[in-house]
Enzyme design. Structure first.
Site, PDB file in Angstrom:
ATOM      1  N   GLY A 107       0.843  -1.197   0.000  1.00 27.31           N
ATOM      2  CA  GLY A 107       0.000   0.000   0.000  1.00 27.31           C
ATOM      3  C   GLY A 107       0.871   1.237   0.000  1.00 27.31           C
ATOM      4  O   GLY A 107       1.996   1.216   0.519  1.00 27.31           O
ATOM      5  N   GLN A 158       2.886  10.134   1.149  1.00 25.83           N
ATOM      6  CA  GLN A 158       4.172   9.453   1.366  1.00 25.83           C
ATOM      7  C   GLN A 158       5.189   9.778   0.274  1.00 25.83           C
ATOM      8  O   GLN A 158       6.372   9.486   0.427  1.00 25.83           O
ATOM      9  CB  GLN A 158       3.979   7.929   1.441  1.00 25.83           C
ATOM     10  CG  GLN A 158       3.219   7.468   2.673  1.00 25.83           C
ATOM     11  CD  GLN A 158       3.060   5.961   2.679  1.00 25.83           C
ATOM     12  OE1 GLN A 158       2.115   5.438   2.116  1.00 25.83           O
ATOM     13  NE2 GLN A 158       4.008   5.267   3.289  1.00 25.83           N
ATOM     14  N   CYS A 161       5.343  -0.181   7.254  1.00 31.75           N
ATOM     15  CA  CYS A 161       5.030   0.992   6.440  1.00 31.75           C
ATOM     16  C   CYS A 161       6.281   1.397   5.670  1.00 31.75           C
ATOM     17  O   CYS A 161       7.373   1.415   6.234  1.00 31.75           O
ATOM     18  CB  CYS A 161       4.584   2.126   7.361  1.00 31.75           C
ATOM     19  SG  CYS A 161       4.169   3.632   6.483  1.00 31.75           S
ATOM     20  N   LEU A 162       6.108   1.738   4.394  1.00 31.61           N
ATOM     21  CA  LEU A 162       7.267   2.137   3.587  1.00 31.61           C
ATOM     22  C   LEU A 162       7.899   3.424   4.112  1.00 31.61           C
ATOM     23  O   LEU A 162       9.061   3.697   3.828  1.00 31.61           O
ATOM     24  CB  LEU A 162       6.855   2.300   2.120  1.00 31.61           C
ATOM     25  CG  LEU A 162       6.451   0.994   1.417  1.00 31.61           C
ATOM     26  CD1 LEU A 162       5.917   1.280   0.016  1.00 31.61           C
ATOM     27  CD2 LEU A 162       7.609   0.014   1.358  1.00 31.61           C
ATOM     28  N   HIS A 221      -5.096   1.662   7.217  1.00 30.40           N
ATOM     29  CA  HIS A 221      -3.720   2.160   7.376  1.00 30.40           C
ATOM     30  C   HIS A 221      -3.441   3.268   6.346  1.00 30.40           C
ATOM     31  O   HIS A 221      -2.911   4.327   6.690  1.00 30.40           O
ATOM     32  CB  HIS A 221      -2.747   0.978   7.209  1.00 30.40           C
ATOM     33  CG  HIS A 221      -1.294   1.337   7.163  1.00 30.40           C
ATOM     34  ND1 HIS A 221      -0.364   0.798   8.030  1.00 30.40           N
ATOM     35  CD2 HIS A 221      -0.579   2.163   6.350  1.00 30.40           C
ATOM     36  CE1 HIS A 221       0.839   1.302   7.752  1.00 30.40           C
ATOM     37  NE2 HIS A 221       0.733   2.125   6.726  1.00 30.40           N
ATOM     38  N   GLU A 222      -3.828   3.026   5.085  1.00 29.16           N
ATOM     39  CA  GLU A 222      -3.545   4.008   4.026  1.00 29.16           C
ATOM     40  C   GLU A 222      -4.399   5.269   4.195  1.00 29.16           C
ATOM     41  O   GLU A 222      -3.919   6.376   3.970  1.00 29.16           O
ATOM     42  CB  GLU A 222      -3.763   3.397   2.639  1.00 29.16           C
ATOM     43  CG  GLU A 222      -2.873   2.209   2.296  1.00 29.16           C
ATOM     44  CD  GLU A 222      -1.393   2.456   2.540  1.00 29.16           C
ATOM     45  OE1 GLU A 222      -0.924   3.602   2.389  1.00 29.16           O
ATOM     46  OE2 GLU A 222      -0.691   1.502   2.906  1.00 29.16           O
ATOM     47  N   HIS A 246      -2.948   7.670   6.538  1.00 27.28           N
ATOM     48  CA  HIS A 246      -1.881   8.516   5.975  1.00 27.28           C
ATOM     49  C   HIS A 246      -2.445   9.844   5.454  1.00 27.28           C
ATOM     50  O   HIS A 246      -1.780  10.872   5.514  1.00 27.28           O
ATOM     51  CB  HIS A 246      -1.179   7.815   4.805  1.00 27.28           C
ATOM     52  CG  HIS A 246      -0.081   6.886   5.225  1.00 27.28           C
ATOM     53  ND1 HIS A 246       1.049   7.302   5.891  1.00 27.28           N
ATOM     54  CD2 HIS A 246       0.076   5.554   5.037  1.00 27.28           C
ATOM     55  CE1 HIS A 246       1.848   6.260   6.104  1.00 27.28           C
ATOM     56  NE2 HIS A 246       1.283   5.187   5.605  1.00 27.28           N
TER      57      HIS A 246
HETATM   58 NI    NI Z   1       2.095   3.250   5.626  1.00 33.50          NI
END
Ligand code: NI
Length: 172
Positions: free
Chosen positions: A46, A51, A94-95, A136-137, A140
């Site tokens: 994701g 991000q 998470c990236l 989660h996304e 963000h």
């Molecule tokens: Ni994330």
């Protein structure tokens, strides 16, 4: 398509609230496609526009397992219409928080409304990993990271590890 660079915490741009898109036009579609390519290259399951430093309510995900055909989802202006009282716990990563993982409890099911790649309004009933990943996304887009769901103590341990890693990389 272009691979974009992914911001890592701590970064104030990851804490900002993103703005809705007016419609999914060619520019937003391009962003969706770049996000997807960036996510696959990372690799991750994701990725949300903030991000990559774009404060817009756009996100992509693909929770297909290795060996399964890809199943990309590209969403703009996602809204959570309903969540279950029942909770589910997954180990999240998470990236933007490389190599950090923690068990997070979220509603097990969620109903989401969004605009798709063709600017059509859609609704989706989700559960399991998809429900977790979407929540989660969407977090963000409101400047919330998965570590914000942890106690201050646990969050600080993870963030300190991340800072040490960043420093070590800067020296190397
Ligand atoms: Ni994330």
């Amino acid at each position: 398509m272009t691979i974009l660079s992914i911001l890592t915490a701590p970064d104030p741009r990851l804490k900002a609230t993103s703005q809705p898109v007016k419609k999914v036009d060619a520019t937003v579609r391009r962003l969706m496609d770049d996000l997807l390519e960036t996510m696959y290259a990372a690799p991750g399951i994701g990725l949300a526009a903030p991000q990559v430093g774009r404060p817009q309510r756009v996100l992509v995900l693909d929770i297909a397992k290795e060996g399964e055909p890809p199943n990309p989802l590209q969403l703009a202006n996602p809204e959570i219409l309903w969540t279950s009282e029942e909770m589910a716990t997954y180990e999240e990563g998470c990236l933007s928080l490389p190599e950090q993982y923690a068990e997070i409890a979220r509603p097990a099911k969620a109903r989401i409304r969004y605009l798709d790649h063709e600017n059509e309004i859609r609704e989706m009933e989700t559960e399991g990993l998809l429900a977790t990943c979407l929540q989660h996304e969407i977090d963000h887009l409101d400047g919330v990271l998965f570590v914000d769901h942890l106690s201050t103590l646990k969050r600080n341990i993870l963030l300190r590890k991340l800072m040490k890693m960043k420093k070590a990389q800067a020296i190397a």
